[in-house]
Design a protein around this motif. Structure first.
Motif, PDB file in Angstrom:
ATOM      1  N   ASN A 146       2.201   7.447  -4.989  1.00  0.00           N
ATOM      2  CA  ASN A 146       0.743   7.404  -4.834  1.00  0.00           C
ATOM      3  C   ASN A 146       0.104   8.535  -5.629  1.00  0.00           C
ATOM      4  O   ASN A 146      -0.633   9.370  -5.100  1.00  0.00           O
ATOM      5  CB  ASN A 146       0.336   7.494  -3.361  1.00  0.00           C
ATOM      6  CG  ASN A 146      -1.164   7.252  -3.166  1.00  0.00           C
ATOM      7  OD1 ASN A 146      -1.799   6.524  -3.913  1.00  0.00           O
ATOM      8  ND2 ASN A 146      -1.730   7.880  -2.139  1.00  0.00           N
ATOM      9  N   ALA A 147       0.392   8.562  -6.922  1.00  0.00           N
ATOM     10  CA  ALA A 147      -0.030   9.656  -7.789  1.00  0.00           C
ATOM     11  C   ALA A 147      -1.545   9.815  -7.788  1.00  0.00           C
ATOM     12  O   ALA A 147      -2.298   8.860  -7.596  1.00  0.00           O
ATOM     13  CB  ALA A 147       0.484   9.407  -9.209  1.00  0.00           C
ATOM     14  N   GLY A 148      -1.971  11.042  -8.034  1.00  0.00           N
ATOM     15  CA  GLY A 148      -3.394  11.352  -8.044  1.00  0.00           C
ATOM     16  C   GLY A 148      -3.889  11.778  -9.410  1.00  0.00           C
ATOM     17  O   GLY A 148      -4.481  11.019 -10.144  1.00  0.00           O
ATOM     18  N   ASP A 192      -0.346  -1.402   0.409  1.00  0.00           N
ATOM     19  CA  ASP A 192      -0.465   0.016   0.701  1.00  0.00           C
ATOM     20  C   ASP A 192       0.769   0.570   1.386  1.00  0.00           C
ATOM     21  O   ASP A 192       1.008   1.786   1.357  1.00  0.00           O
ATOM     22  CB  ASP A 192      -1.700   0.266   1.571  1.00  0.00           C
ATOM     23  CG  ASP A 192      -2.982   0.304   0.750  1.00  0.00           C
ATOM     24  OD1 ASP A 192      -2.899   0.123  -0.479  1.00  0.00           O
ATOM     25  OD2 ASP A 192      -4.056   0.502   1.337  1.00  0.00           O
ATOM     26  N   LEU A 193       1.554  -0.292   1.995  1.00  0.00           N
ATOM     27  CA  LEU A 193       2.800   0.154   2.614  1.00  0.00           C
ATOM     28  C   LEU A 193       3.823   0.550   1.555  1.00  0.00           C
ATOM     29  O   LEU A 193       4.486   1.590   1.660  1.00  0.00           O
ATOM     30  CB  LEU A 193       3.359  -0.956   3.507  1.00  0.00           C
ATOM     31  CG  LEU A 193       4.598  -0.620   4.340  1.00  0.00           C
ATOM     32  CD1 LEU A 193       4.305   0.526   5.298  1.00  0.00           C
ATOM     33  CD2 LEU A 193       5.047  -1.851   5.112  1.00  0.00           C
ATOM     34  N   THR A 200      11.836   3.687  -0.875  1.00  0.00           N
ATOM     35  CA  THR A 200      12.674   3.612   0.323  1.00  0.00           C
ATOM     36  C   THR A 200      12.532   2.286   1.065  1.00  0.00           C
ATOM     37  O   THR A 200      13.300   2.021   1.997  1.00  0.00           O
ATOM     38  CB  THR A 200      12.326   4.747   1.302  1.00  0.00           C
ATOM     39  OG1 THR A 200      10.954   4.608   1.718  1.00  0.00           O
ATOM     40  CG2 THR A 200      12.519   6.106   0.654  1.00  0.00           C
ATOM     41  N   LEU A 201      11.564   1.453   0.671  1.00  0.00           N
ATOM     42  CA  LEU A 201      11.345   0.174   1.349  1.00  0.00           C
ATOM     43  C   LEU A 201      11.594  -1.020   0.438  1.00  0.00           C
ATOM     44  O   LEU A 201      11.812  -2.131   0.914  1.00  0.00           O
ATOM     45  CB  LEU A 201       9.904   0.102   1.883  1.00  0.00           C
ATOM     46  CG  LEU A 201       9.476   1.215   2.840  1.00  0.00           C
ATOM     47  CD1 LEU A 201       8.016   1.015   3.262  1.00  0.00           C
ATOM     48  CD2 LEU A 201      10.385   1.261   4.056  1.00  0.00           C
ATOM     49  N   GLY A 202      11.564  -0.810  -0.856  1.00  0.00           N
ATOM     50  CA  GLY A 202      11.744  -1.881  -1.822  1.00  0.00           C
ATOM     51  C   GLY A 202      11.494  -1.334  -3.212  1.00  0.00           C
ATOM     52  O   GLY A 202      11.211  -0.140  -3.388  1.00  0.00           O
ATOM     53  N   VAL A 203      11.600  -2.205  -4.219  1.00  0.00           N
ATOM     54  CA  VAL A 203      11.437  -1.791  -5.613  1.00  0.00           C
ATOM     55  C   VAL A 203      10.180  -2.445  -6.181  1.00  0.00           C
ATOM     56  O   VAL A 203      10.114  -3.673  -6.307  1.00  0.00           O
ATOM     57  CB  VAL A 203      12.653  -2.201  -6.471  1.00  0.00           C
ATOM     58  CG1 VAL A 203      12.500  -1.672  -7.900  1.00  0.00           C
ATOM     59  CG2 VAL A 203      13.946  -1.713  -5.851  1.00  0.00           C
ATOM     60  N   ILE A 204       9.190  -1.655  -6.521  1.00  0.00           N
ATOM     61  CA  ILE A 204       7.993  -2.177  -7.175  1.00  0.00           C
ATOM     62  C   ILE A 204       8.336  -2.505  -8.621  1.00  0.00           C
ATOM     63  O   ILE A 204       8.814  -1.646  -9.365  1.00  0.00           O
ATOM     64  CB  ILE A 204       6.843  -1.151  -7.111  1.00  0.00           C
ATOM     65  CG1 ILE A 204       6.435  -0.895  -5.661  1.00  0.00           C
ATOM     66  CG2 ILE A 204       5.635  -1.641  -7.921  1.00  0.00           C
ATOM     67  CD1 ILE A 204       5.439   0.248  -5.500  1.00  0.00           C
ATOM     68  N   LEU A 449       7.140   5.620  14.090  1.00  0.00           N
ATOM     69  CA  LEU A 449       6.669   4.398  13.434  1.00  0.00           C
ATOM     70  C   LEU A 449       7.244   4.275  12.032  1.00  0.00           C
ATOM     71  O   LEU A 449       7.617   3.176  11.592  1.00  0.00           O
ATOM     72  CB  LEU A 449       5.145   4.390  13.392  1.00  0.00           C
ATOM     73  CG  LEU A 449       4.431   4.180  14.723  1.00  0.00           C
ATOM     74  CD1 LEU A 449       2.932   4.406  14.566  1.00  0.00           C
ATOM     75  CD2 LEU A 449       4.701   2.772  15.266  1.00  0.00           C
ATOM     76  N   MET A 450       7.326   5.384  11.314  1.00  0.00           N
ATOM     77  CA  MET A 450       7.904   5.348   9.973  1.00  0.00           C
ATOM     78  C   MET A 450       9.365   4.920  10.013  1.00  0.00           C
ATOM     79  O   MET A 450       9.819   4.118   9.184  1.00  0.00           O
ATOM     80  CB  MET A 450       7.743   6.714   9.301  1.00  0.00           C
ATOM     81  CG  MET A 450       6.308   7.043   8.902  1.00  0.00           C
ATOM     82  SD  MET A 450       6.073   8.758   8.347  1.00  0.00           S
ATOM     83  CE  MET A 450       7.108   8.798   6.882  1.00  0.00           C
ATOM     84  N   HIS A 451      10.111   5.448  10.960  1.00  0.00           N
ATOM     85  CA  HIS A 451      11.525   5.051  11.098  1.00  0.00           C
ATOM     86  C   HIS A 451      11.648   3.563  11.442  1.00  0.00           C
ATOM     87  O   HIS A 451      12.555   2.876  10.945  1.00  0.00           O
ATOM     88  CB  HIS A 451      12.210   5.905  12.165  1.00  0.00           C
ATOM     89  CG  HIS A 451      12.658   7.250  11.669  1.00  0.00           C
ATOM     90  ND1 HIS A 451      13.768   7.420  10.878  1.00  0.00           N
ATOM     91  CD2 HIS A 451      12.133   8.497  11.855  1.00  0.00           C
ATOM     92  CE1 HIS A 451      13.931   8.700  10.598  1.00  0.00           C
ATOM     93  NE2 HIS A 451      12.946   9.375  11.182  1.00  0.00           N
ATOM     94  N   ARG A 452      10.744   3.052  12.273  1.00  0.00           N
ATOM     95  CA  ARG A 452      10.793   1.625  12.625  1.00  0.00           C
ATOM     96  C   ARG A 452      10.487   0.747  11.420  1.00  0.00           C
ATOM     97  O   ARG A 452      11.100  -0.312  11.236  1.00  0.00           O
ATOM     98  CB  ARG A 452       9.804   1.336  13.750  1.00  0.00           C
ATOM     99  CG  ARG A 452      10.198   1.918  15.101  1.00  0.00           C
ATOM    100  CD  ARG A 452       9.115   1.653  16.143  1.00  0.00           C
ATOM    101  NE  ARG A 452       9.307   2.474  17.329  1.00  0.00           N
ATOM    102  CZ  ARG A 452       8.418   2.594  18.297  1.00  0.00           C
ATOM    103  NH1 ARG A 452       7.262   1.945  18.214  1.00  0.00           N
ATOM    104  NH2 ARG A 452       8.654   3.359  19.346  1.00  0.00           N
TER     105      ARG A 452
END
Length: 471
Positions: A146-148, A192-193, A200-204, A449-452
């Motif tokens: 989420n670079a700024g 946004d997730l 850590t959740l998938g590959v964009i 919640l993040m771990h779930r």
């Protein structure tokens, strides 16, 4: 067929690197984190990415997504087990299309940020994300963290600049979410997730990005200040006087610019006399949609009134695009000068602007009391409260001595960030660097919640393990 043979059969033998050929991908840009991978795999399409992830899921092999490898928190390097597959996305580097009516562009994750900026410019549009590493960082990495950068004040972070995503899940499925819609309230916001999840959740693999009109004119000024409080006062004046035209407001301690001039003699401060040795400087930029004359007039009024009020001691307003680039080059060279000067202890923090002076002055004093003689290297995006509050060795400090104190320095700085209602990560991510201290500053319910979420989307735990979340 063993794992390497299966990977070679999927993407081609030339795109599977092992041994010495993999070394550049196994070390981060700062040379702080070094790991060992089973292989570096370089797929050329989204389907190949999905096939590689499916193979890794079946074999239980960790997957480490990697873009330009310019990250500062160790978010894209493997551990030393030798089991991980580094998934380099640099070959996914196509601009798939630009829609000027909808003001969007569809790009693949391996596109270098500078190339995306140029493609937008050639279409008569602006893609406003801008940061020092834009010549080598990739859109996938920008999304993962989420670079700024320098224009968040007006245009927002990557979350605000992205409308849709294409993502390969931890199971090797493809989510086709490349929608170019400003409004879409059809359930949970998966976009946004994944943005900011650091792989850590998938590959964009691709994104639909927002474009903006090219500004008709820009004005840039470097301001000399005698205090951080003056910088905050000037930010308030600039917001009031320039409104939405205020594009960037960077704050830099004087020693940062002195380091740039020392390390890179071809650059120089555009001041003479006392103004060349002030404790603080601000870089201010306006983007105007009307005319050069209109922009210049507004700019000069705001800066002139600040000088008359004693808020600004001196100012240099760029007279040309070349001069504007030179001023920005001073700011963008600060991280390079830091690296040239040796290792430092870096902090990428977010602070409410109203408490910025309290944080900086109090933390400087606390660090000097605990570690006399260390140097404060402070710069950042004051307009959005993002400060790079770095600690370097002083004249009497050896590099090894400084690094031996880093855990204590981190704790002191982060505790003070937390005390003023800030965040220990503003735009660089968590990676390995801040993973273990994150629970100290995050709400326990938030951590749970993040771990779930991690367990639900990546039940095998193969996606960039050891980053963001411990265990």
């Amino acid at each position: 067929m063993d794992h390497l043979d299966a990977l070679r059969a999927t993407v081609g033998a030339a795109q599977v690197l092992t041994g010495a050929d993999a070394l550049p991908w196994e070390t981060d840009w700062r040379e702080r984190y070094r790991g060992r991978a089973l292989a570096v795999v370089r797929p050329g399409t989204t389907d190949e990415v999905a096939a590689v992830v499916r193979l890794c899921a079946q074999a239980g092999l960790p997957v480490i997504p990697q873009g330009g490898n310019t990250g500062l928190c160790g978010g894209a390097t493997p551990d030393d087990s030798g089991r991980a597959v580094i998934l380099s996305l640099q070959r996914l580097n196509r601009v798939r299309g630009i829609d000027t009516d909808n003001d969007t562009m569809e790009v693949e994750a391996g596109c270098v940020l500078q190339s995306v900026q140029q493609a937008a410019r050639e279409a008569g549009r602006l893609f406003p994300l801008s940061l020092a590493a834009e010549g080598s960082c990739t859109i996938g990495g920008n999304l993962a963290t989420n670079a700024g950068g320098t224009q968040v004040l007006r245009y927002g972070n990557m979350r605000e600049l992205t409308l849709g995503l294409e993502v390969v899940t931890a199971q090797g499925d493809v989510w086709h979410g490349l929608r170019g819609l400003r409004k879409d309230n059809t359930g949970y916001d998966l976009r946004d997730l994944f943005i900011g999840s650091e792989g850590t959740l998938g590959v964009i693999t691709a994104a639909t990005l927002k474009l903006h009109p090219l500004p008709v004119a820009r004005c840039t000024a470097l301001l000399a200040l005698d205090s951080i409080e003056a910088g905050i006062a000037m930010l308030g004046r600039a917001r009031a006087g320039l409104g939405a035209s205020l594009t960037g407001f960077e704050l830099m301690a004087g020693n940062c610019l002195q380091d740039v001039v020392r390390c890179f003699p071809q650059q120089r401060l555009p001041f003479e006399g006392p103004s060349a040795d002030r404790p603080w400087y601000a870089l201010l930029e306006l983007s105007d949609s009307e005319s050069e004359a209109h922009a210049r007039e507004r700019f000069e009024v705001v800066v002139g009134e600040a000088i008359e009020a004693g808020v600004v001691l001196d100012a240099v307003i760029a007279e040309s695009m070349a001069q504007s680039h030179a001023l920005w080059h001073l700011r963008e060279s600060i991280p390079l000068a830091e690296k040239e000067s040796g290792k430092s202890i870096k902090h990428d923090v977010s602070i409410p602007v109203s408490r910025m002076a309290e944080f900086v002055l109090g933390t400087n004093a606390a660090l000097q009391a605990a570690f006399p003689g260390i140097r404060h290297v402070i710069f950042g995006h004051l307009g959005d409260g993002n400060l790079h509050y770095n600690v370097a060795r002083g004249p009497d400090w050896a590099e090894g001595r400084l690094l031996a104190c880093q855990d204590a320095v981190y704790e002191l700085v982060h505790d003070r960030v937390h005390a003023v209602g800030g965040s220990i990560s503003a735009e660089h991510g968590v990676g390995q660097l801040k993973r273990d201290v994150l629970p100290r500053y995050k709400d326990p319910v938030e951590m749970a919640l993040m771990h779930r979420i991690k367990a639900a989307l990546d039940p095998q735990g193969i996606m960039n393990p050891g980053k963001v979340l411990a265990g």
